[in-house]
Design an enzyme around this catalytic site. Structure first.
Site, short mmCIF file in Angstrom:
data_model
loop_
_atom_site.label_atom_id
_atom_site.label_comp_id
_atom_site.label_asym_id
_atom_site.label_seq_id
_atom_site.Cartn_x
_atom_site.Cartn_y
_atom_site.Cartn_z
CB ILE A 137 -2.55 -2.46 5.34
CG1 ILE A 137 -3.75 -1.73 5.96
CG2 ILE A 137 -2.86 -3.94 5.16
CD1 ILE A 137 -4.16 -2.21 7.33
CE LYS A 138 4.60 -6.11 8.90
NZ LYS A 138 5.19 -6.68 10.15
CB ILE A 139 0.78 -5.95 1.31
CG1 ILE A 139 -0.58 -5.39 1.73
CG2 ILE A 139 0.62 -6.88 0.10
CD1 ILE A 139 -1.28 -4.58 0.66
#
Length: 357
Positions: A137-139
């Protein structure tokens, strides 16, 4: 041997910065895996916006709209379907490398870049929804994103930290990651949670192209990359990192992003050849990947000592470039650009949905 395979054998992972349903259906992504030594994939809203505008998703949009989906819910349903398929294609790589490689990435809504609590909630929900162990998941590595990264890692959610631009940004992202791993270890949980720290390259050179002399053109991005790689290697050798590795933790790998050359006068493989280094990742769009496959060259790997980057950075400072301030601006501008792309994507989906329903 093709340059892509040679670079892979030098210890760097090549990832594709693109995904569409058409690429999955046609076998193009599998072709890149089989013939270009591609071992992972990243995505972003702009990529999906272009793909959806082509009409390739019309049937899916029509069906999901009929089921009551719209807006973000509709987009994430489409994106998760694609990334599940991509994750399955890269699963053999993931298993062969014991979870080091073979990842795909899906990002939370860019509208949450400055909202810690909602980023945590969205990241956990998206990872559970996707149901693939090799999905990041890109944060964003904003001030508000950093505690969200720590909490997600502590909760066992693999994270691709995005929107990093400098060695200082990287250190902050690495600290957020390690803190999350330490919390898992303290609770007696498995500390092996995957992560990459994505540092954006080409935007540096675009930002200073008009204010620096010709002999400094297209040199700032690589100098910042060398400085960041030095920080990365220093961290890998630190007592903190080695203590966690001894406990079974993973190393957060450094990833080079935004590696398409923007200057038409420069080499189209500038940020691939110049950022070659073992145990790092370079994610690149199709055109850059194809160019490197066709005529790329693999030289000596980047030295761990910065390769003289301090002298180059000092020359930029002498030309009036405040690298620290520019890194802050690039991150802020990048977040704003992601929001604009997201809003374009939502408008695209709304228009497509209205036309089809």
């Amino acid at each position: 041997m093709k340059a892509t395979q040679s670079l892979h054998e030098h210890g760097q992972s090549l990832w594709l910065d693109n995904i569409t349903r058409g690429m999955l259906d046609s076998g193009r992504i599998q072709h890149y895996i089989d013939n270009y030594a591609v071992t992972g994939l990243t995505s972003n809203p702009s990529i999906f916006d272009k793909a959806i505008s082509s009409g390739a998703y019309d049937d899916a949009i029509r069906a999901k709209s009929a089921a009551g989906l719209s807006g973000e819910d509709l987009f994430f349903e489409l994106a998760v379907e694609d990334l599940r398929r991509a994750a399955d294609l890269f699963l053999p790589v993931h298993e062969r490398t014991d979870g080091i490689d073979g990842w795909v990435s899906l990002e939370v809504s860019p509208l949450l870049a400055y909202d810690t609590a909602r980023t945590i909630e969205a990241a956990k929900a998206l990872h559970a929804r996707a149901g693939r162990r090799n999905l990041f998941i890109k944060i964003p590595g904003t001030a508000e994103g950093l505690p969200a990264i720590t909490e997600c890692i502590a909760s066992g959610v693999p994270v691709n930290v995005t929107l990093l631009f400098s060695a200082d940004h990287y250190r902050a992202a690495a600290d957020a990651y390690l803190t999350g791993v330490e919390r898992r270890a303290e609770r007696g949980l498995d500390p092996a949670v995957g992560s990459v720290a994505s540092v954006f390259m080409s935007r540096w050179d675009v930002a200073v192209a008009e204010q620096t002399p010709q002999d400094l053109h297209d040199r700032l991005g690589l100098a910042v990359g060398q400085d960041t790689y030095r920080a990365y290697r220093t961290l890998l050798d630190s007592d903190r990192a080695q203590r966690l590795e001894n406990a079974g933790a993973r190393t957060q790998r450094l990833l080079w992003a935004s590696t398409r050359t923007k200057d038409p006068a420069a080499s189209d493989t500038l940020y691939v050849r110049g950022l070659a280094a073992p145990f790092t990742v370079n994610t690149m769009p199709d055109a850059t990947l194809e160019a490197f496959y066709d005529h790329g060259e693999v030289g000596e790997p980047m030295p761990a000592d910065g390769n003289g980057c301090d002298e180059v950075l000092a020359r930029f400072a002498g030309a009036g470039v405040d690298v620290g301030a520019l890194a802050t601006r690039l991150q802020s501008d990048g977040a704003a650009s992601f929001v604009a792309s997201w809003n374009d994507l939502m408008a695209r989906i709304s228009a497509q949905r209205a036309a089809l329903v």
